[in-house]
Design an enzyme around this catalytic site. Structure first.
Site, PDB file in Angstrom:
ATOM      1  N   SER A 354       0.568  -1.129   0.173  1.00 14.58           N
ATOM      2  CA  SER A 354       0.062   0.059   0.188  1.00 14.58           C
ATOM      3  C   SER A 354       1.156   1.029   0.041  1.00 14.58           C
ATOM      4  CB  SER A 354      -0.910   0.028   1.636  1.00 14.58           C
ATOM      5  OG  SER A 354      -2.037  -1.271   1.685  1.00 14.58           O
ATOM      6  N   HIS A 441      -7.123  -0.283   6.290  1.00 16.50           N
ATOM      7  CA  HIS A 441      -7.007  -1.832   6.743  1.00 16.50           C
ATOM      8  C   HIS A 441      -7.176  -1.861   7.870  1.00 16.50           C
ATOM      9  CE1 HIS A 441      -6.460  -2.296   2.344  1.00 16.50           C
ATOM     10  NE2 HIS A 441      -5.478  -1.141   2.076  1.00 16.50           N
TER      11      HIS A 441
END
Length: 503
Positions: A354, A441
């Site tokens: 990410s 997340h």
């Protein structure tokens, strides 16, 4: 031509540019064409501010009761009243749902040709003129409060709930009746978003739409579909259009992302069957990825699926700004994990690669505080690295401008990693992790697993986070534990990240 079609044509024609110009001329206002009435600034643009000396802005109700248009107002009072009549006609209790949908479709045609300023007038009407009856709501609330604990409590609650439902909700429902109506509403809310802070009058409409969308787009109504190179070209074009993390540069680029060692899944709604609401791109590997470059390398050979033990989620993109606040990313990841495990039983690790989009601007604002956290020895080493003791924020920022040139033992590199760990593992805003990707997340039960130096050496990666990327690990056995930990104010992280946080 039947009666319904005649009604629609007659009524909506009165809102079209020619009718607007005629009314404005009759009222003594200068006649302007639809195109000239408001400069073209694109969807979501704010109307031009009023010049100094103009009368103060009138409320919508004042405009409805007035005779002449004033200042920068888009619709004349007469046209504003006519537009309100059209909206009320959509929810006229004497017409059926189907007829109401036809009337909504006709008004949507006018809206598509209207200027941004005139669209905004319609938003104001929908937001301010379709509210619940305050007197009925207060009366129903009093009855409910008096009935609590009695056999009449349930009935009183039903009456109270009905009394607080605004006609606005029924109006929006009528727009959803005709084909294309749901997409129209989603696009309308997307265009509305940039105006909310400047004009609080629009917030009632926005909140009403968010509430309705959260019901209409509940994950129970969504289909998970795989998107592959064999999918229709129009669908693949949607990936190119909406990819928000790593821009797709060509057809060969998107083909690489849909290769045999990749998977791409999207959530689709029955009323928007050709548009993924959100999609996720997955690479199947034999280890946790630390660098985005190999994943985007079009010339790289496909990985051996027989050896794949790790699924890397390297891009998740929402496609509809109008669905802001409607969350289905959590469910998407769960469904994708279940689908992948069924197809590839050997998969054991599920993680992301990410970006850290807010790191660089955060560090630029808080660098002085991060320098104060260093002990004397670390501060001296950093000073020698930037050739200035004690190191100033100006010299450190200048030295960090070329992070890819720093070797593994550089004190500046170690300092940047510590700052990244602080940003991801200890910075909060309104009770949630500061970084938007981390917030997503971690809220889904993942943990901060590993920082990756030069994970994204692209200009975008350097601008966002000095090239750093992060892995979030989805440990399927500890998702609930991590959520509980987050709710207690502690960000779940691996020992490596915790070690970087220590003084």
């Amino acid at each position: 031509m039947n009666a319904t079609t005649t009604w629609i044509s007659r009524r909506v024609s009165k809102l079209l540019p020619a009718a607007l110009a005629k009314d404005e001329a009759a009222a003594g206002a200068p006649v302007k064409s639809e195109a000239a009435a408001t400069p073209l600034r694109g969807p979501g643009s704010a109307p031009a501010p009023s010049p100094r000396g103009k009368p103060p802005q009138r409320s919508t109700r004042e405009r409805l009761e007035a005779t002449l248009r004033q200042g920068e107002e888009a619709l004349s009072p007469r046209m504003l009243r006519r537009a309100l009549d059209e909206l009320r006609g959509i929810i006229d209790p004497r017409v059926s749902e189907v007829e109401g949908g036809r009337r909504a479709a006709a008004l949507a045609v006018w809206y598509e040709g209207a200027t941004p300023a005139r669209r905004r007038d319609l938003w104001l009407l929908m937001s301010e003129m379709f509210v619940a009856d305050a007197d009925k709501a207060r009366e129903a609330q009093a009855r409910f409060a008096a009935a609590v604990g009695t056999p009449d409590e349930a009935v009183a609650e039903v009456h109270y709930r009905r009394a607080t439902v605004s006609p606005r909700r029924r109006l929006l429902q009528r727009f959803s009746v005709y084909p294309g109506g749901v997409q129209f509403l989603v696009d309308l809310r997307a265009e509305l978003q940039p105006h909310l802070k400047a004009d609080r009058r629009l917030q009632a409409l926005d909140v009403e739409m968010e509430y309705m969308f959260s019901t209409w787009f509940d994950v129970g109504f969504l289909d998970l579909r795989r998107i592959s190179w064999d999918s229709p070209a129009s669908l693949i074009e949607k990936l190119i259009q909406y990819e928000a993390v790593h821009d797709i540069k060509s057809w060969s680029d998107v083909k690489n992302r849909l290769d045999s060692d990749r998977r791409c899944y999207g959530f689709f709604h029955p009323r928007l069957p050709e548009v993924p609401l959100i999609f996720i791109e997955v690479a199947l590997l034999d280890d946790m990825a630390s660098d985005i470059v190999p994943l985007l390398d079009e010339s790289a050979a496909a990985a051996d699926l027989q050896k794949a033990t790790t699924a890397i989620f390297y891009s998740i993109s929402n496609t509809q700004v109008g669905l802001r606040g409607v969350s289905f990313g959590d469910s998407l990841i769960k469904r994708v994990v279940d689908t992948l495990k069924e197809e590839f039983p050997k998969l054991k690790t599920f993680a992301t690669l990410s970006p850290i989009p807010g790191l660089r601007p955060w560090l630029q604002r808080h660098l002085a505080a991060q320098l104060e956290r260093l002990d004397e020895r670390a501060l001296r080493e950093l000073g020698r690295a930037v050739s200035f003791e004690p190191p100033s924020t100006e010299h450190v920022l200048g030295a960090l401008d070329k992070p890819l040139a720093l070797d593994a033992k550089s004190p500046l590199r170690q300092f940047l990693l510590r700052c990244a760990a602080q940003y991801l593992g200890a910075e909060w805003q309104d009770g949630k992790p500061l970084d938007p990707v981390a917030r997503f997340h971690l809220g889904n039960g993942a943990r901060v697993e590993r920082l990756n130096w030069a994970g994204d050496p692209s200009p975008k990666g350097l601008k966002q986070s000095y090239g750093l990327m992060v892995n979030y690990l989805y440990d399927l056995k500890r998702l609930d534990k991590h959520r509980a930990q987050l709710a207690q104010g502690r960000i779940p992280m691996a020992a490596e990240i915790e070690g970087l946080l220590k003084p």
